[in-house]
Design an enzyme around this catalytic site. Structure first.
Site, short mmCIF file in Angstrom:
data_model
loop_
_atom_site.label_atom_id
_atom_site.label_comp_id
_atom_site.label_asym_id
_atom_site.label_seq_id
_atom_site.Cartn_x
_atom_site.Cartn_y
_atom_site.Cartn_z
N GLU A 1 2.87 -2.85 -12.62
CA GLU A 1 2.85 -1.64 -11.79
C GLU A 1 2.60 -2.06 -10.35
O GLU A 1 1.73 -2.88 -10.08
CB GLU A 1 1.76 -0.69 -12.26
CG GLU A 1 1.57 0.55 -11.41
CD GLU A 1 0.47 1.47 -11.93
OE1 GLU A 1 0.28 1.52 -13.16
OE2 GLU A 1 -0.22 2.11 -11.11
N GLU B 1 -1.30 5.06 -2.57
CA GLU B 1 -2.15 6.04 -3.25
C GLU B 1 -3.20 6.49 -2.25
O GLU B 1 -3.69 5.71 -1.43
CB GLU B 1 -2.85 5.45 -4.46
CG GLU B 1 -1.95 5.08 -5.61
CD GLU B 1 -2.75 4.56 -6.80
OE1 GLU B 1 -2.94 5.32 -7.77
OE2 GLU B 1 -3.19 3.40 -6.73
#
Length: 263
Positions: free
Chosen positions: A142, A147
């Site tokens: 990932e 974020e």
């Protein structure tokens, strides 16, 4: 195509030099895929709407719907989080992916996004290994390009997850604004991903680079990954909304473009 030539740049957003029709090429690269979000609805040939409200492994509080929580409006992709009851959850939002429709290995992956604001909001722009259904997570890898958690309005995070470095043990770094909040305006979030390195940028400022020797497990970033855009509500990391959180909240994305290196 060898890894050296398999350089693909994905662009979500717009910069001053990219107004209007996308360029067919940039220095050393060529446009191979794009979504301008200029139509009347989301292009089902480009994006899959993920649905559900089981917490997504993070203790999230929203139900991701296939309704207009994700829509195209005013030339932008809108992902909207709402405080409403749906599917036994008290919040709704949307999560979009290109899995099954598009996956890419290596490149510059770039997004111009205006994120939402507020305690408990968790917007993200990220990549997941296209083999996740067969090898599972985190073996698939990932790459979190951006974020943000609402209680950190000036900070964004860039992270990789893989075997022996997943979840809270992910290899991560942060970028902070000197003033204001990321939700105040659009910003460009990017990674440059090569066979032996990944580099993170905000508004063309490099703030993190990693190589295989920097991860405490296998380097699993050598195969195609697909794109995910979502806004979570709540979860173990951001915590839940509180009395200061205003709904609805939206994440706005100008466009998506993919360029492949030509030399």
């Amino acid at each position: 195509m060898t890894p050296r030539r398999a350089w693909i740049a994905l662009v979500v957003g717009v910069s001053c030099s990219f107004a209007g029709t996308p360029e067919s090429s940039r220095p050393g690269s060529q446009l191979v895929w794009h979504d301008e979000f200029d139509g009347t609805g989301l292009d089902a040939g480009n994006w899959v709407r993920e649905t559900g409200g089981d917490g997504w492994g993070n203790g999230e509080l929203e139900f991701y719907t296939d309704r207009d929580n994700a829509r195209v409006e005013g030339g932008n992709l809108i992902i909207e989080a709402r405080h409403e009851t749906f599917g036994s959850r008290d919040y709704t939002s949307a999560r979009l992916k290109t899995q099954g429709l598009g996956a890419w290995r290596y490149g510059r992956v770039e997004a111009r996004i205006q994120i939402p604001r507020g305690q408990g909001l968790w917007p993200a722009f990220w990549l997941l290994g296209d083999n996740c259904d067969t090898v599972g997570w985190p073996a698939c890898g990932e790459i979190d390009i951006m974020e943000n958690i609402g209680k950190e309005p000036r900070r964004v995070h860039g992270t990789v997850h893989g075997p022996e470095y997943s979840g809270a043990q992910g290899v991560t770094s942060t970028y902070e604004l000197s003033a204001g909040a990321f939700a105040d305006s659009f910003h460009v979030y990017a990674v440059e991903w090569e066979s032996e390195a990944i580099r993170w940028y905000v508004d063309d400022t490099l703030y993190k680079a990693i190589t295989p020797k920097d991860v405490p497990g296998r380097w699993v970033f050598d195969h195609p990954f697909f794109i995910i855009l979502n806004v979570a509500v709540g979860g173990y990391w951001p915590g839940g909304p509180d009395a200061t959180t205003v709904f609805p909240q939206t994440m706005r994305v100008d466009y998506v473009r993919i360029y492949e290196r030509t030399k």
